[in-house]
Enzyme design. Structure first.
Site: not given
Length: 177
Positions: A59, A61, A147
């Site tokens: 996932h 954000h 990342y």
């Protein structure tokens, strides 16, 4: 088509959580260059500013600011997801519904968004983005996660390199507990 209750504020700032369909995969970090290209290509055709971004294996954000007069973050996410999925080999198993709709099986259909309301809300969501890899046990220090736009924030002098959050960030962020 469903009409979700979304806040559409032209030129607004939003926090997003976007998930892979199969949360056991690590496609986002394994194929980080494809994701980066999908985001960059989308930004050229549909501009937006990235205030914070963190990519985890399953996932991500992000905090985005859209241009004045523009509130269409959904089109941007659709383009990013589509570009990412099309760049991958078609090896995933598809449900009958996804097959009938000619969809790939990479992403969850929806995403979670939150309109940033004020500076305190903004700071809390930026900190949540940056602390998320620690929260999920990928690293013990925020700086060690490659990342993340945290490194850009450090270079800009917005955070010290050893920042790790003084306490756990509490709130609704679109993640399963």
């Amino acid at each position: 088509m469903s009409n979700y209750r979304r806040a559409f504020v032209p030129g607004g700032c939003w926090f997003f959580t976007v998930n892979l369909l199969d949360r056991r995969q690590a496609l986002l970090t394994d194929k980080i260059e494809i994701l980066r290209d999908a985001v960059a290509t989308t930004r050229r055709s549909h501009p937006f500013e990235i205030d914070a971004f963190v990519v985890l294996p399953d996932h991500l954000h992000a905090i985005w600011r859209l241009p004045s007069g523009d509130a269409d973050f959904s089109a941007r996410w659709r383009l990013i997801k589509t570009r990412f999925a099309k760049a991958l080999p078609a090896t995933e198993r598809l449900s009958a519904v996804r097959f009938a709709r000619n969809e790939r099986g990479s992403w969850q259909r929806r995403f979670w968004e939150h309109l940033i309301r004020d500076e305190a809300d903004y700071a809390r969501h930026v900190e949540y983005c940056y602390y998320n890899p620690v929260k999920h046990g990928h690293v013990s220090k925020v700086y060690d996660w490659p990342y993340s736009s945290f490194h850009r924030a450090v270079r800009a002098g917005l955070f010290p390199e050893d920042w790790g959050g003084d306490k756990e960030v509490v709130g609704e962020f679109g993640e399963r507990v």
